[in-house]
Structure formats: structure tokens, C-alpha cells
Write an enzyme that holds these catalytic residues in place. Structure first.
Site, PDB file in Angstrom:
ATOM      1  N   ASN A 131      -5.187   0.477  14.467  1.00 52.10           N
ATOM      2  CA  ASN A 131      -3.937   1.052  15.091  1.00 52.10           C
ATOM      3  C   ASN A 131      -5.387   2.372  14.434  1.00 52.10           C
ATOM      4  O   ASN A 131      -5.928   2.735  14.135  1.00 52.10           O
ATOM      5  CB  ASN A 131      -3.048   1.060  14.325  1.00 52.10           C
ATOM      6  CG  ASN A 131      -3.208   1.586  13.153  1.00 52.10           C
ATOM      7  OD1 ASN A 131      -2.860   3.389  13.551  1.00 52.10           O
ATOM      8  ND2 ASN A 131      -3.337   1.790  11.779  1.00 52.10           N
TER       9      ASN A 131
ATOM     10  N   CYS B  28      -7.531  11.471   4.769  1.00 53.34           N
ATOM     11  CA  CYS B  28      -7.242  12.667   6.607  1.00 53.34           C
ATOM     12  C   CYS B  28      -8.482  12.918   6.728  1.00 53.34           C
ATOM     13  O   CYS B  28      -9.109  13.594   5.626  1.00 53.34           O
ATOM     14  CB  CYS B  28      -5.733  13.412   6.357  1.00 53.34           C
ATOM     15  SG  CYS B  28      -4.761  12.110   6.400  1.00 53.34           S
TER      16      CYS B  28
HETATM   17  C1  LIG Z   1       0.894   0.776  12.607  1.00 49.07           C
HETATM   18  C2  LIG Z   1       0.256   1.326  11.155  1.00 49.07           C
HETATM   19  C3  LIG Z   1       0.306   2.677  11.378  1.00 49.07           C
HETATM   20  C4  LIG Z   1       0.080   3.369   9.247  1.00 49.07           C
HETATM   21  N1  LIG Z   1       0.112   4.193   9.288  1.00 49.07           N
HETATM   22  C5  LIG Z   1       0.176   4.859   7.920  1.00 49.07           C
HETATM   23  C6  LIG Z   1       0.816   6.240   7.435  1.00 49.07           C
HETATM   24  O1  LIG Z   1       1.267   6.677   7.709  1.00 49.07           O
HETATM   25  N2  LIG Z   1      -0.142   6.880   6.263  1.00 49.07           N
HETATM   26  C7  LIG Z   1      -0.848   5.207   5.581  1.00 49.07           C
HETATM   27  O2  LIG Z   1      -0.892   6.114   4.170  1.00 49.07           O
HETATM   28  N3  LIG Z   1      -0.920   4.286   5.966  1.00 49.07           N
HETATM   29  C8  LIG Z   1      -0.971   4.318   6.762  1.00 49.07           C
HETATM   30  N4  LIG Z   1      -1.614   2.654   7.378  1.00 49.07           N
HETATM   31  C9  LIG Z   1      -1.789   1.829   6.517  1.00 49.07           C
HETATM   32  C10 LIG Z   1      -0.726   0.522   5.141  1.00 49.07           C
HETATM   33  O3  LIG Z   1       0.109   1.659   4.768  1.00 49.07           O
HETATM   34  C11 LIG Z   1      -2.338  -0.229   4.760  1.00 49.07           C
HETATM   35  O4  LIG Z   1      -2.692   0.723   4.169  1.00 49.07           O
HETATM   36  C12 LIG Z   1      -3.188  -0.846   5.471  1.00 49.07           C
HETATM   37  O5  LIG Z   1      -2.440  -1.139   6.640  1.00 49.07           O
HETATM   38  C13 LIG Z   1      -3.200  -2.244   4.228  1.00 49.07           C
HETATM   39  O6  LIG Z   1      -2.633  -2.908   4.668  1.00 49.07           O
HETATM   40  P1  LIG Z   1      -2.215  -4.140   5.468  1.00 49.07           P
HETATM   41  O7  LIG Z   1      -3.178  -4.790   6.013  1.00 49.07           O
HETATM   42  O8  LIG Z   1      -1.003  -5.322   4.935  1.00 49.07           O
HETATM   43  O9  LIG Z   1      -1.286  -3.336   7.069  1.00 49.07           O
HETATM   44  C14 LIG Z   1      -0.692   2.576   7.998  1.00 49.07           C
HETATM   45  C15 LIG Z   1      -0.946   1.474   8.668  1.00 49.07           C
HETATM   46  C16 LIG Z   1      -1.044  -0.076  10.216  1.00 49.07           C
HETATM   47  C17 LIG Z   1      -1.068  -1.036  10.153  1.00 49.07           C
END
Ligand SMILES: Cc1cc2nc3c(=O)[nH]c(=O)nc-3n(C[C@H](O)[C@H](O)[C@H](O)COP(=O)(O)O)c2cc1C
Ligand SMILES: Cc1cc2nc3c(=O)[nH]c(=O)nc-3n(C[C@H](O)[C@H](O)[C@H](O)COP(=O)(O)OP(=O)(O)OC[C@H]3O[C@@H](n4cnc5c(N)ncnc54)[C@H](O)[C@@H]3O)c2cc1C
Ligand SMILES: Cc1cc2nc3c(=O)[nH]c(=O)nc-3n(C[C@H](O)[C@H](O)[C@H](O)COP(=O)(O)OP(=O)(O)OC[C@H]3O[C@@H](n4cnc5c(N)ncnc54)[C@H](O)[C@@H]3O)c2cc1C
Ligand SMILES: Cc1cc2nc3c(=O)[nH]c(=O)nc-3n(C[C@H](O)[C@H](O)[C@H](O)COP(=O)(O)O)c2cc1C
Ligand code: FES
Ligand code: FES
Lengths: 244, 305, 305, 244
Positions: C69, C131
């Protein structure tokens, strides 16, 4: 070694968590007792190694214990399922060393490879003794199959619910000329210490490839490292060191 | 030159598919399955100056789409490789082979590389700098631009054959490492090596691997590998050999669009010994499907433009 | 306390399952599917001082086991979040929520955190330091221990609620970053954020994402995440919130054995909106299977011992 | 919005690469024409969004073009296959705005959502005109279906092999009161520039979730960003900016 497609033609429970699966396909490379096959399953990245329990000109049979995701998936395979199976893996037991009265010692999921071995040995030896160890009565399988081959079979259970109470090493017969064993590592060590003759041990190790390419299964022996999937899974007693 | 052929550091490959180090042994296990001369080439098992027995088992663990390994560079040592493995390989492989070299000090790398450099069968030296730098206090050579460039410069001085430096992906900034290697004289960059990972056995409640951590490889690392190949190929002016999770002809093309001149296939060989041969056979049809005439034309095609 | 409950920075969670930031919006989309009060809690969409529109589309790309993403932190800005999103959330969620905060300068972080700190609904501040640091020349805060500790120290001075620092996995040495955050006063560490990745479209021969690179998440990152959680939890003395590819109850337990006090579930929610609820419902049976009485007892169980 | 299990009860080719699939299951949330469903496929991590082509009390039908891995897998699904399907997604077309003589303009894989729309509109409007654009004669599908509803149908092909030679914008009829359109983005832009009335556009965007959670599908409009999966896929002409 050969990688080809096999079809499941039988897959049924022998005990609550031990299954027997017969696979139909090109068995030209299924040779020595103690060799294994390596099965690709939908939903598992790596293949699953299983010893050959029995083989005939059109099929190979394995007996497996459900212990995790792969064997769980396997236990739900229906007849007709097509599987990619690698055959002819590992060195297998050397049956020439058996002498007149070999002894086969199997524990739990280590029993299966001894069956094809027994089948070959009864043809050339005057007496084949088999000791099979399980935890409890509901775990027992294959006793009849060995008996039908004409082997002298002793069953032990850890809780005494069936056969001799205790471990396989509590029920080793006298007078054997050689032994072959397969089972959990703790049992193999006990057998190593309790046996008076030479013999062969079949080992298990987590495998990457199963055909000698990755060095994932290397194990120390007195004559250097050996790959359990290639120079094993069978090691001679004299080769074994227990340092890992 | 055929549709599939590419030129890597002056040597023509019939096709860009190279079996990756550590997943293809010294070749002959695979020669039992098929004629390995169909490969572009292969990179043999990481070789060190001294023989190494590697780590205790379990050395491999399964992941959803890939595996961890902690082999620990088991190999018979460069002298035995030259005396035994290469002659044995000669009987089944007639192309130049890529010699993968590891080491724990600069002297180590230089010694092993200069021995292999003299072997006629060796086409390229692939210098794996993901090993701990024993002199530098255990830090990995490949995570520090300075240490990386020192290895490269020392090896380059000692050899005549092209030196391809194999990078570890476990860094904040892969481009700075690649650029340092280029500046030090590297003839090519290959990446990615495995990514440190861990699995824990819920039954024993311990890490699956005896070594606790291992290197993650297979399809799960592919998007990371494509990104790094793209980043490095966008920056350096030497060829990049891409790898990490490649499992089909489409993946090879994606890696080449990202900037790879040749593509290695690793873990896929372990699950399917025919993986490389199948990929090579599928390439022409997949090229047709995507309107690709010659593979050489697409190298780096996704960069800028 | 129940079998599933854990304590995270002084606040008890009914269970360790937290929906991850960016995959759960501000909660109410999921409240249309089920009562989200079954969650341990959730971390809301990354919020910044100013409203952000994010990156051009395509913003998502599929991978074999996961996705990329490049949303670019689209959010309405902290004032609107407080004025509109939180009141709306209150109607469907009565537990303390985790406020995920992003920023492009230290002042940014401090401002947004101090606004959210005053909100009664907010239980924890999750400070995402992946960031780019605009003042620091575009370098990411989370890739430099010094920059990371400056953000943490500044935020800690401005707020009263527990500060959990969310780390980027795209670093050579995750432990040094985590330790710097701990030393700067962080109350917890959460990891991993997404891993930079790329996919290329074979038809267009261009990167799928308009932004070219994006963050890789989903089951493919799980072994990397487990490793980093283990490394960090082995070192710091503050709670670790583990995430990265968690998709089932077994994964939650594996993360906890690696050292996670609580576990976030992200991408899984996008494919199956019931993912978190299903995981919570499955936990007791899976605990029984592996002989686990209370989840709190297994935190870090695979470390040493 | 609802996530439930549907069964494939029909899946057949209409043209060499356009397939029609009927899914039987809980259709209680399948509402407005222009809404879409999101299908989980074995072997694909993300779901695949497809517009509702038709619906009845027991089933929903989609028409899809095979363009990549997911639709390729879909085209091989057999009757009886069970799929996890999310229904009731997106805003759908607003049929109240149609007036007496609405015009429907569809291009290629954008044709399907116009069918259920036409079905609703023929009940309330005096005349419904439909212009369908394809590349070549072998791509044409659904012409008869729209005719059977009583619509006035014009087909265009880019190569002139069937119907009017040219693009949909070369065959727009006179006197329509409003329009609805779906098709490739280049076509939508041309329609935007060629139409004299107000109208509604159905957009496509790569989606993470399809139900508003991830912000993957946001698109700029004159009234701020909208999620194509939630505030879309249908946007009114007045809302559209073409800056992405
Ligand atoms: C579509 C999307 C948007 C995300 N937006 C944020 C965000 O705004 N802030 C943040 O700290 N992490 C964001 N993440 C990261 C997730 O919170 C998480 O750390 C990461 O996806 C790993 O976990 P997962 O494999 O279970 O998704 C985002 C992930 C995805 C897939
Ligand atoms: C040469 C050989 C012959 C074998 N023969 C038999 C047999 O005849 N009958 C039988 O029941 N079992 C046998 N095993 C053990 C069998 O391979 C494992 O029980 C099986 O792989 C477990 O898979 P799983 O997915 O259910 O377990 P998981 O724990 O989910 O598997 C995870 C990973 O670990 C590996 N693994 C787990 N346990 C073992 C093990 N004991 N040995 C090797 N790899 C393991 C799996 O292959 C897989 O890669 C043999 C093993 C080897 C090496
Ligand atoms: C609201 C909506 C309604 C749609 N309705 C229809 C329909 O009725 N009939 C039809 O044939 N197609 C329709 N599409 C397009 C359809 O979703 C894609 O063709 C399909 O997802 C492609 O999948 P694939 O695996 O074959 O292609 P791949 O290219 O292999 O897919 C890779 C990824 O990109 C996504 N993707 C690729 N193309 C598109 C696209 N055009 N739009 C959105 N995502 C895409 C896939 O979903 C997947 O995540 C619709 C799209 C949207 C957003
Ligand atoms: C079992 C195994 C052993 C490996 N050994 C080596 C090695 O000795 N030297 C090396 O440079 N890379 C080694 N690698 C890394 C691979 O060559 C390759 O860089 C990595 O696995 C990523 O590619 P893949 O995903 O296609 O496997 C090994 C990988 C595996 C799986
Ligand atoms: S499992 Fe690969 S060498 Fe034995
Ligand atoms: S696809 Fe996730 S918000 Fe639209």
C-alpha cells in the site's frame, strides 16, 4: 530419484491419529526399505517426507501420524486427489547385514518403514523378531501386519494398557544377530545403549529439499557430516555420535 | 544471440536463469533430474577457505510462502571444492559456473577468490558479503558501505574474473552499499540474500531453528527483492543479478523490468527440482503474451521512462 | 482477569488482539459487520496535524501472500478526528482506543499527540515514526536512533498517556532504534510497520503503484516480524506490541511467545472483515491445544529459558 | 454489506474472454444497480471486485473479462464451488435522476452493471437507449439481453466488424434526458466531453478492502476525496475532476 504425479487411492485412519495412505503412480524408483518419499501438499510450502511402508508394482503406501498442519491436510485428502511426489529418496536399510535372526525395533510413527523391511527379511532369514512400542493401547497399529508376515511380534505400551508395560528396551528378545530401528530420538538413544549387536538406525530431521541440495538435514557422524536425506536416513550404529 | 540470451559481465548466457547459491549444491544432484546445461548458469554452494560444518539442526523451518534456513555455510572448503567438486561438476556441466564465496575476514575472501579465479570452469566470482566480519567485531560486511568496499577492493586486486557482489537485504539503505561496491570496482551486484527471520514452534514454545534465527527466502520475499533490485539498478551502472522468491517465468520478467540483467532462482529448486528448467521452457510463451521480443530489451524497463 | 486478558502499559485488555492502524479506519465500517467491543482495542488510522489527501492511485498492489500500500497517510487531520470521528466512534466502541499519530517534524508529532492526549476515549498514543523527517532532509525518523529518540522525548514531555512507538522494519539494526526509544521514555514499542516493496505490471511494464514503491504487509512478512519482535523484546524492558502478517490465533500465540504483550492484526481485516473477531473466538481452543492456561503467562516464552 | 458463502451454479464463456457466472446465496444485501460484490478466490490474496449484472431472490450474476490471474482462476471454477463473497458494496446508480429517456453507455467489461440498471429503468421510463462499444465483432456480448428488456440498442465496434464503426461517442442518440456510463477510463473521458446532459459514471480502482477501511481507492472529486468502494463507484458528472 523421480518427481511424478501420484493419485490417492486409499486414505484412512488406523488409530485416532495414525493414517494409512496408498498412492498410485510411477513406483519405478521406490526401491529399498527405509527409503522415503516427499509429498507436495496444497497449502504447505515445503514437502512432507514419509517413509515407504509398503510398495507393489502400481502403488506405494505410507503410514503417518497427524502432528501438524501438513499431516492434518493430508488426513483430509480424498481418493482421487493428485499429488506431486518425489520417490526413491535416501539410502534405505542394508538388508545384507541382517544375519539369521534380525530384530526390528519400532516406536510410534517410526514403525512404518520396518514393515517393508520385515517383508524382505522374512524371505532370507530364519526368524525375524519385531518389538513395537506405543504410549497406550489406542495408539497401537500394524501388530497384525507384522504377524501375518510370520514375524515374532512383541508390543509394549508405556502405560501397560496393552502388551508389555514399558519401553521397547524393556522387551528386547535374546539371541538376535543384528537390529534395525526407527522411532523418536529418545528411543533410538535407549536402543543404542541397550543393544548388544551392531545395527541400523533410521533418523528424522527437518528437511528443506529431501534430495541432497540444501544441506538442511546434515548430521554429524564419526565419518564426518552426512545428509539425512541422502546418505541417511539410515545410519549404522558404528557411525553414530549423539552430539547432534 | 537468441531471444532469451543476455550478457553478464562480458559472458553470454543462453538465458537469464541462474540457479542460486545454496539451493543447487555443486550441481550434480540436479543433474540426476535433468540436463543442467539448459541453465543460464548456476551459482554453487557458498565456499569458504576452510571446511565448515555449519550450524546444529534443525536448520530449516517452513513459512507460509517460503522457508528459513540457518545452514551456516556448510561446505568442504575451497581446496576440496577445486579438487573434488569441480571435476565432478565438469562431467555434467560445460558452461562457466558462478563461484559463490564467503569469508570472515578480508584475507579469507581474497584467498578463496584467488584460488577459484584460477579455475577454468569459473566464469564469475559471486562474493557474498552477508557474513559476520570477525575482525570488525561480528558486524556483517554487507551492512556497512566501508567494510563492503574494502572487501571488494581487496578481492578485485587479487583476481582477473568478474566480481559480482552479493548484498544482504537487511540494511536501511541498500543503495549506499551497492554504490560503495561499485566505486570499489565491483563488476556486478547480486541481490537479495535471505532476510533474517524466525519461527517459533507452538508445541515446544522454542524457536524452530537451533540457531533461533535464519534467513527467509521464497515467494514471500519477492516484493522486497523487486524493490531493492529496482533501487539498485536505478543507481549503479554495473549489471544487477536479481533474486528473491522467483518461482515462475512471470517473476523473471518482473525482475528484469525492475533492472536485473540475469535472475537467480533459489528456494523454488528445493520444492521442485525442475523449477529452473520449467521457468526457462515457459519463458518464450510468457514473452509472447506480454509482447516481449528479446529479454535483453526489457532490462530496467520499469525504471523511469 | 480472564484467560485472554493482558495488561498493556497499565490498561487491561480483555484480549491481546488489536486491529492495526490503517486497516480499521476509525472503526465504524467494521461496526457494520460486528460488535467491535469484542476487540482488545484498535489503533485508528494514522492521524496528522493537517488533513492529508495521500498519494495518487493505484495505491494498492497484490502480492502472493500480502499486499503493498502507498496510501500516503490520507486522513482528515487531528481536529476533524476529534470533532467528527471520535464522537462517531463513541457510539459503537466503549473501550479506550489507540491513537495512531504520524508527523513530518517533531513539532507536528507533539501537536497531534497533545491534542489526542486530551481525549478521554484515547488510551494510548501510538507514535508511528516511519515517516520522512522533513526537517532532517527526508530521512525517516524511524531509521535513526537519534532522530527517533528526539521525537519520543518531545512527545513524552507533552502528554500524560502511555506512548507506544511504532517502528519501521526497514533498518539494519532494529534493536538500537528500540533501545533509543526506551531510553527516551517510550512506554512501549510496536512493530513492525510495512516493509518497502514493489510490484511491476507486466502489461504496462511500469510499477503497479503510482508511487512506485509501497509498504508490504500480510502473511509474507510474518517471519520477519516474529524475528524483530523477539529481538526487541529480548532487549527492552517495556511492553512490545507485535504485528506483521498475523492472520490466525496460532500467529497471535507465536507473536506472544516471541515477546509481544499484545498483537495487532492489520491486512487480514481487509480480506476478511471478521478476521479479528474470528481470531479472538478461536484463541481459547488453540490455547487448550498447546496447553496454555493464560495468555499473559506465555509472553516472551520463547526467549532464553 | 454482508460477507457470506455463495455457490457457483453457472459459469460459462459468452465470448472467448468474457464469462458469465451465477452465484447462489444470501442476496439480501444485493440492492442498487451499480453496486458490486467482492469475491475471495483460492490462490489470490486480495478479493476481486465485480459489478452486479443481474440479481434475483436466490442468486446474483456477474459478467467478467479474463484479464489476469484472478479472473483466469475464476473462469475455471466449476459448478458447486463455494466462494466467500461480500455483497452490497458501493453506492450504485441513482435511478431517480433518469428522466423519461435515459441513455446507457457501456464499453467492454463496463457493460455488465448497466443491465440491472436498464431492468429497473424500463419499468419507469418511456424509452431507454443503450449504446454498447466493443473492439471487434467477437467481443460483442449482451446485445440481445438489452433488446429483450425493450431497450433501443446500438452497438459500435472500433474496427467496424459489427454495428456502427467507431467508438460509443460516435453513436450517441439524440434526445436523451440523462445518462449512465461504465467502461474504460478513456471512454469515460470521451463520454464526459461528448454528452450534453448530466449523468453518472461508474469508476474502477484497485482495491485493498472494497468496504471503506483502507483508503486504497480514494479519488479526487470537486467535493473532496471519495472512496470508490464506498462513496463510489458511481460519481455524478458534476463531481468529477480528471486529475486522478
Ligand atoms: C492499507 C494500510 C494502511 C496502513 N496505514 C497505517 C497508518 O496510517 N499508520 C501506521 O502506523 N501503520 C499503518 N499501516 C501498517 C499496519 O498498521 C501494520 O503495521 C502493517 O500492515 C503490518 O501488519 P499486517 O501485516 O497485519 O498488516 C497500514 C497498513 C496497511 C495495509
Ligand atoms: C526421512 C523421514 C521419514 C519419515 N517417515 C515418517 C513416517 O513414515 N510416518 C510419520 O508419521 N512420520 C514420518 N516422518 C515425520 C514426518 O515427516 C513429519 O511428522 C511431518 O513432516 C510433519 O508435518 P506437519 O506439517 O504435520 O507438521 P508441522 O510441525 O506443521 O511441520 C512443519 C515443518 O516441520 C517439518 N517437520 C515436523 N516434524 C518433523 C519430523 N518429525 N521430521 C521431519 N520434519 C518434520 C515438516 O515437514 C514441515 O516442514 C518422517 C520424517 C523423515 C525426515
Ligand atoms: C467496482 C468495480 C466493479 C468492477 N466490475 C467489473 C465487471 O463487472 N466485470 C469485469 O470484467 N471487471 C470488473 N471490474 C474489474 C475487475 O475487478 C478486474 O478486471 C479484476 O479484479 C482483475 O483481476 P485479475 O486477477 O484477473 O487481474 P490482475 O491484474 O492479475 O489483478 C491484480 C490486482 O489488480 C486488481 N485489478 C486489476 N485490474 C483491475 C481493475 N480494472 N479494476 C480494479 N482492480 C483491478 C485486481 O483486483 C488484483 O488486486 C470491476 C472493478 C471495480 C473496481
Ligand atoms: C538453503 C539455502 C542456502 C543458501 N546458501 C547460500 C550461500 O551459501 N551463499 C549465498 O550467497 N546465498 C545462499 N542462499 C541465499 C540464496 O542464494 C538466495 O539469495 C536467497 O535464498 C533468495 O532467493 P530465493 O528466494 O529464490 O531462494 C541460500 C538460500 C537457501 C534457501
Ligand atoms: S533436506 Fe536438503 S540436503 Fe537434506
Ligand atoms: S478499497 Fe479499501 S477503502 Fe476502498
Amino acid at each position: 530419484m523421480k518427481d511424478s504425479i501420484f493419485q490417492v487411492i486409499e486414505n484412512r485412519a488406523l488409530t485416532p491419529n495414525i493414517f494409512k495412505m496408498r498412492l498410485c503412480g510411477d513406483v519405478s524408483e521406490v526401491g529399498q526399505p527405509g527409503q522415503f518419499i516427499n509429498i507436495k501438499l496444497d497449502g504447505c510450502y515445503l514437502r512432507r517426507p514419509l517413509s515407504v511402508y509398503d510398495a507393489d508394482p502400481i502403488s506405494v503406501t505410507v503410514i503417518y501420524k497427524v502432528v501438524g498442519r501438513g499431516t492434518e491436510i493430508m488426513s483430509r485428502l480424498k481418493n482421487g486427489t493428485m499429488l506431486s511426489v518425489m520417490t526413491g529418496l535416501g539410502n534405505g536399510f542394508d538388508i545384507m547385514a541382517a544375519g539369521e535372526r534380525p530384530l526390528l525395533i519400532g516406536g510410534g510413527a517410526g514403525v512404518p518403514p520396518l514393515y517393508l523391511l520385515a517383508k524382505k527379511l522374512v524371505e532370507r532369514c530364519s526368524k525375524v523378531s519385531v518389538v513395537l512400542g506405543f504410549n497406550t493401547i489406542t495408539d497401537v497399529f500394524c501388530e497384525e501386519e507384522f504377524k501375518r508376515l510370520g514375524c515374532e511380534v512383541t508390543v509394549t505400551t508405556a502405560d501397560g494398557s496393552y502388551g508389555v508395560k514399558g519401553f521397547v528396551t524393556d522387551a528386547l528378545p535374546e539371541g538376535y544377530t543384528y537390529f534395525y530401528t526407527c522411532g523418536p530420538e529418545a528411543m533410538l538413544k535407549a536402543v543404542f545403549d541397550s543393544t548388544g549387536t551392531s545395527g541400523q538406525f533410521s533418523f528424522e530431521e527437518r528437511m528443506g529439499c529431501g534430495f541432497g541440495a540444501c544441506m538442511g538435514c546434515s548430521c554429524k557422524t564419526v565419518s564426518g557430516y552426512k545428509r539425512i536425506c541422502k546418505e541417511g536416513p539410515v545410519l549404522k550404529k558404528e557411525e553414530i555420535t549423539w552430539e547432534g | 544471440m537468441g531471444r532469451l540470451s543476455v550478457r553478464l559481465c562480458g559472458i553470454e548466457l543462453d538465458n537469464p536463469v541462474i540457479a542460486a547459491s545454496g539451493t543447487f549444491g555443486y550441481g550434480y544432484e540436479f543433474a540426476e533430474f535433468y540436463d543442467i546445461n539448459c541453465l543460464g548458469t548456476f551459482s554453487f554452494k557458498g565456499t569458504t577457505g576452510e571446511a565448515r560444518f555449519g550450524n546444529p539442526t534443525p536448520r530449516v523451518a517452513e513459512c507460509a510462502t517460503g522457508m528459513l534456513n540457518a545452514i551456516g555455510l556448510q561446505n568442504p572448503g575451497v581446496e576440496k571444492v577445486v579438487a573434488e567438486e569441480l571435476p565432478r561438476l565438469k562431467r555434467c556441466f560445460r558452461k562457466p559456473v558462478m563461484a559463490n564465496v564467503s569469508g570472515f575476514s578480508i584475507g579469507d575472501y581474497v584467498y578463496t577468490c584467488s584460488v577459484l579465479d584460477k579455475e577454468e570452469q569459473v566464469g564469475w566470482l559471486e562474493v557474498n558479503i552477508s557474513c559476520p566480519n570477525v575482525e570488525g567485531g561480528g558486524m556483517v560486511f554487507g551492512t556497512d558501505p566501508k567494510a563492503a568496499s574494502e572487501v571488494v577492493a581487496a578481492v578485485k586486486k587479487a583476481v582477473t574474473k568478474p566480481v559480482i557482489v552479493k548484498l544482504s537485504p537487511n540494511v536501511t539503505d541498500i543503495v549506499s552499499i551497492a554504490s560503495a561496491c561499485e566505486a570499489a570496482g565491483a563488476d556486478g551486484i547480486s541481490l537479495i540474500n535471505t532476510i533474517p527471520g524466525m519461527r517459533i514452534d507452538l508445541k515446544t514454545k522454542r524457536p524452530v531453528l537451533a540457531n533461533r534465527m535464519g534467513g527467509y527466502s521464497g515467494p514471500g520475499v519477492f516484493p522486497i527483492a523487486v524493490r531493492m533490485v529496482y533501487q539498485v539498478a536505478s543507481t549503479v551502472n554495473i549489471p544487477v543479478v536479481g533474486m528473491g522468491g522467483v518461482s515462475c517465468a512471470e517473476d523473471v520478467i518482473e525482475m528484469m523490468l525492475a533492472g536485473a540483467t540475469a535472475v537467480q532462482v533459489g528456494t523454488a529448486n528445493l520444492v521442485d527440482p525442475f523449477a529452473c528448467r520449467n521457468i526457462i521452457n515457459e519463458l518464450p510463451a510468457v514473452m509472447d503474451k506480454y509482447g516481449i521480443d528479446r529479454l535483453e530489451d526489457i532490462i530496467g524497463g520499469a525504471i523511469n521512462g
